[in-house]
Design a protein around this motif. Structure first.
Motif, mmCIF file in Angstrom:
data_model
loop_
_atom_site.group_PDB
_atom_site.id
_atom_site.type_symbol
_atom_site.label_atom_id
_atom_site.label_comp_id
_atom_site.label_asym_id
_atom_site.label_seq_id
_atom_site.Cartn_x
_atom_site.Cartn_y
_atom_site.Cartn_z
ATOM 1 N N LYS A 56 -3.269 5.160 -5.332
ATOM 2 C CA LYS A 56 -2.909 3.794 -5.718
ATOM 3 C C LYS A 56 -3.127 2.835 -4.546
ATOM 4 O O LYS A 56 -2.977 3.208 -3.382
ATOM 5 C CB LYS A 56 -1.465 3.732 -6.218
ATOM 6 C CG LYS A 56 -0.404 4.405 -5.368
ATOM 7 C CD LYS A 56 0.946 4.319 -6.076
ATOM 8 C CE LYS A 56 2.028 5.078 -5.328
ATOM 9 N NZ LYS A 56 2.078 6.489 -5.663
ATOM 10 N N ARG A 57 -3.468 1.602 -4.901
ATOM 11 C CA ARG A 57 -3.683 0.556 -3.895
ATOM 12 C C ARG A 57 -2.547 -0.453 -3.966
ATOM 13 O O ARG A 57 -2.107 -0.812 -5.054
ATOM 14 C CB ARG A 57 -5.015 -0.157 -4.154
ATOM 15 C CG ARG A 57 -6.224 0.717 -4.012
ATOM 16 C CD ARG A 57 -7.475 0.022 -4.524
ATOM 17 N NE ARG A 57 -7.708 -1.240 -3.842
ATOM 18 C CZ ARG A 57 -8.489 -2.207 -4.314
ATOM 19 N NH1 ARG A 57 -9.082 -2.062 -5.484
ATOM 20 N NH2 ARG A 57 -8.674 -3.321 -3.635
ATOM 21 N N GLN A 58 -2.073 -0.915 -2.820
ATOM 22 C CA GLN A 58 -1.003 -1.904 -2.767
ATOM 23 C C GLN A 58 -1.565 -3.205 -2.200
ATOM 24 O O GLN A 58 -1.989 -3.261 -1.049
ATOM 25 C CB GLN A 58 0.168 -1.387 -1.915
ATOM 26 C CG GLN A 58 0.804 -0.147 -2.501
ATOM 27 C CD GLN A 58 2.057 0.305 -1.770
ATOM 28 O OE1 GLN A 58 2.908 0.956 -2.359
ATOM 29 N NE2 GLN A 58 2.188 -0.017 -0.505
ATOM 30 N N ILE A 59 -1.572 -4.244 -3.047
ATOM 31 C CA ILE A 59 -2.129 -5.540 -2.655
ATOM 32 C C ILE A 59 -1.149 -6.618 -3.086
ATOM 33 O O ILE A 59 -0.664 -6.597 -4.213
ATOM 34 C CB ILE A 59 -3.476 -5.820 -3.384
ATOM 35 C CG1 ILE A 59 -4.365 -4.579 -3.433
ATOM 36 C CG2 ILE A 59 -4.186 -7.000 -2.781
ATOM 37 C CD1 ILE A 59 -5.514 -4.708 -4.402
ATOM 38 N N SER A 60 -0.866 -7.542 -2.194
ATOM 39 C CA SER A 60 0.052 -8.599 -2.611
ATOM 40 C C SER A 60 -0.587 -9.408 -3.731
ATOM 41 O O SER A 60 -1.779 -9.680 -3.717
ATOM 42 C CB SER A 60 0.427 -9.490 -1.429
ATOM 43 O OG SER A 60 -0.697 -10.079 -0.848
ATOM 44 N N GLY A 61 0.258 -9.735 -4.733
ATOM 45 C CA GLY A 61 -0.263 -10.407 -5.914
ATOM 46 C C GLY A 61 0.703 -11.464 -6.413
ATOM 47 O O GLY A 61 1.280 -12.218 -5.638
ATOM 48 N N GLY A 62 0.909 -11.475 -7.717
ATOM 49 C CA GLY A 62 1.654 -12.561 -8.340
ATOM 50 C C GLY A 62 0.676 -13.663 -8.669
ATOM 51 O O GLY A 62 -0.231 -13.979 -7.883
ATOM 52 N N SER A 63 0.828 -14.266 -9.821
ATOM 53 C CA SER A 63 -0.147 -15.238 -10.325
ATOM 54 C C SER A 63 -0.428 -16.369 -9.330
ATOM 55 O O SER A 63 -1.574 -16.609 -8.942
ATOM 56 C CB SER A 63 0.364 -15.805 -11.653
ATOM 57 O OG SER A 63 -0.463 -16.838 -12.116
ATOM 58 N N ALA A 64 0.600 -17.078 -8.891
ATOM 59 C CA ALA A 64 0.403 -18.222 -7.998
ATOM 60 C C ALA A 64 -0.052 -17.784 -6.609
ATOM 61 O O ALA A 64 -0.800 -18.501 -5.936
ATOM 62 C CB ALA A 64 1.676 -19.054 -7.912
ATOM 63 N N GLY A 65 0.391 -16.596 -6.173
ATOM 64 C CA GLY A 65 -0.083 -16.058 -4.903
ATOM 65 C C GLY A 65 -1.573 -15.769 -4.945
ATOM 66 O O GLY A 65 -2.310 -16.026 -3.984
ATOM 67 N N ASN A 66 -2.047 -15.241 -6.077
ATOM 68 C CA ASN A 66 -3.483 -15.002 -6.248
ATOM 69 C C ASN A 66 -4.258 -16.312 -6.188
ATOM 70 O O ASN A 66 -5.349 -16.377 -5.614
ATOM 71 C CB ASN A 66 -3.751 -14.327 -7.600
ATOM 72 C CG ASN A 66 -3.157 -12.936 -7.694
ATOM 73 O OD1 ASN A 66 -2.904 -12.286 -6.689
ATOM 74 N ND2 ASN A 66 -2.912 -12.484 -8.915
ATOM 75 N N THR A 67 -3.708 -17.356 -6.806
ATOM 76 C CA THR A 67 -4.373 -18.664 -6.794
ATOM 77 C C THR A 67 -4.482 -19.189 -5.365
ATOM 78 O O THR A 67 -5.538 -19.698 -4.957
ATOM 79 C CB THR A 67 -3.618 -19.658 -7.689
ATOM 80 O OG1 THR A 67 -3.645 -19.169 -9.038
ATOM 81 C CG2 THR A 67 -4.257 -21.036 -7.655
ATOM 82 N N ALA A 68 -3.408 -19.052 -4.594
ATOM 83 C CA ALA A 68 -3.441 -19.493 -3.191
ATOM 84 C C ALA A 68 -4.498 -18.716 -2.406
ATOM 85 O O ALA A 68 -5.243 -19.289 -1.600
ATOM 86 C CB ALA A 68 -2.066 -19.320 -2.555
#
Length: 333
Positions: A56-68
């Motif tokens: 598994k890969r761990q990448i910071s995400g979240g919708s608005a975080g992805n947009t930033a």
């Protein structure tokens, strides 16, 4: 008006994405419906995390975080507001944003829920099944919203996924108030038909009261908002919103502004691998072009180009340099 330090400031759920491919039968064994986002508690979250494949890969995400992250990849100045805990996944999230050049200055939560995580299970056909533990990200409050930071951004962008907790709603409205006080634009994404169906009247009030200036959504979200067919929903949002940017999947995207509708086609993608983050990255391109006062057709093209990159690989954040990609495709952001 405050000095402009950021092109785009986004506010949303700070989530670490834990992504792994799964074999046939995994979902049925665990009682999960394919293609659906399931909200899970801390215990279920830990259970599924342990049962995910080792790769598994761990990448910071979240919708608005992805947009930033997308704004930064396009060469823009981005800031993000969202809550993580003072734990290992909180470090992953903050370190990722720092590496990408996204400003992040929100205080960490201690003695509370753990950092949010979304366990994304990828079926062999590319379909994603999400299991999300919201944890610390639902602890965002008005104390995390700083007027100087909001006033320093050309446009702010907030996600509908954050509309569940009462304190987060207050933070959301406070941010919009500060933005308008400093003559900045406020944008908002409907996020998901599931969100729209829960908060339809509140979302409509945000739009009609002009708390938000620009609305983002896809066809299904727009239809859910107005409980109408696509044509009827487009006509309705044209009356309610100052501007609406609507994604249409393989058909491209449209913007509705001042009674005018502009559409652009999607960029061809040879192999769609993972559609996670397509709408988030569309918002990146559109908002940066808007912040830089480009025309709306260019904004749509920038959005579609960024979305095309992110669906061509696993993960909701770009792996190519989007600024270089825009140059190669003649999109003048």
């Amino acid at each position: 008006m405050a000095e402009t330090r950021f092109d785009v400031l986004t506010i949303g759920n700070a989530i670490v994405d834990v992504i792994a491919p799964i074999e046939e039968g995994f979902l049925s064994r665990e009682g999960l419906t394919e293609g659906i986002m399931h909200l899970v508690d801390a215990e279920r979250s830990a259970y599924l995390y342990d049962r995910m494949p080792a790769d598994k890969r761990q990448i910071s995400g979240g919708s608005a975080g992805n947009t930033a992250a997308g704004v930064a990849s396009l060469g823009g100045r981005a800031s993000f507001i969202g809550k993580v805990a003072d734990d290992n996944l909180g470090n992953v999230f903050a370190d990722d944003l720092k590496r990408l050049g996204v400003h992040y200055g929100v205080s960490r939560l201690s003695n509370g829920p753990a950092t949010a995580r979304s366990m994304i299970l990828l079926s062999p056909d590319g379909e994603r099944t999400m299991n999300t533990y919201l944890g610390a990200c639902h602890q965002l409050t008005t104390s995390d919203i700083k007027e100087a930071e909001i006033g320093a951004a050309t446009v702010i962008y907030m996600e509908g996924f954050l509309w569940d907790p009462t304190e987060a709603k207050k933070a959301f409205v406070t941010a919009a108030h500060y933005a308008h006080k400093h003559e900045r634009a406020v944008s908002f994404t409907l996020s998901d038909p599931f969100c729209v169906n829960r908060y339809r009247e509140e979302f409509l009030d945000l739009i009609r009261s002009k708390t938000v200036d620009i609305v983002f959504g896809n066809i299904e979200e727009l239809k859910a908002l107005y409980q109408a067919d696509f044509h009827g929903a487009v006509q309705a949002i044209a009356k309610d919103a100052e501007m609406a940017a609507i994604t249409m999947g393989a058909e491209g995207a449209m913007v509705i502004s001042d009674g005018e509708i502009i559409t652009v086609p999607a960029y061809p993608v040879e192999n769609v691998v993972d559609v996670t983050g397509a709408g988030d990255l569309f918002a990146s391109g559109f908002l940066l072009a808007y912040a830089r006062q480009r025309d709306l057709r260019t904004a749509l093209q920038a959005g579609c180009l960024a979305a095309s990159e992110v669906i061509s690989h696993i993960g909701a954040r770009p792996v190519l340099d989007l600024q270089q990609l825009a140059i190669e495709n003649g999109v003048a952001i």
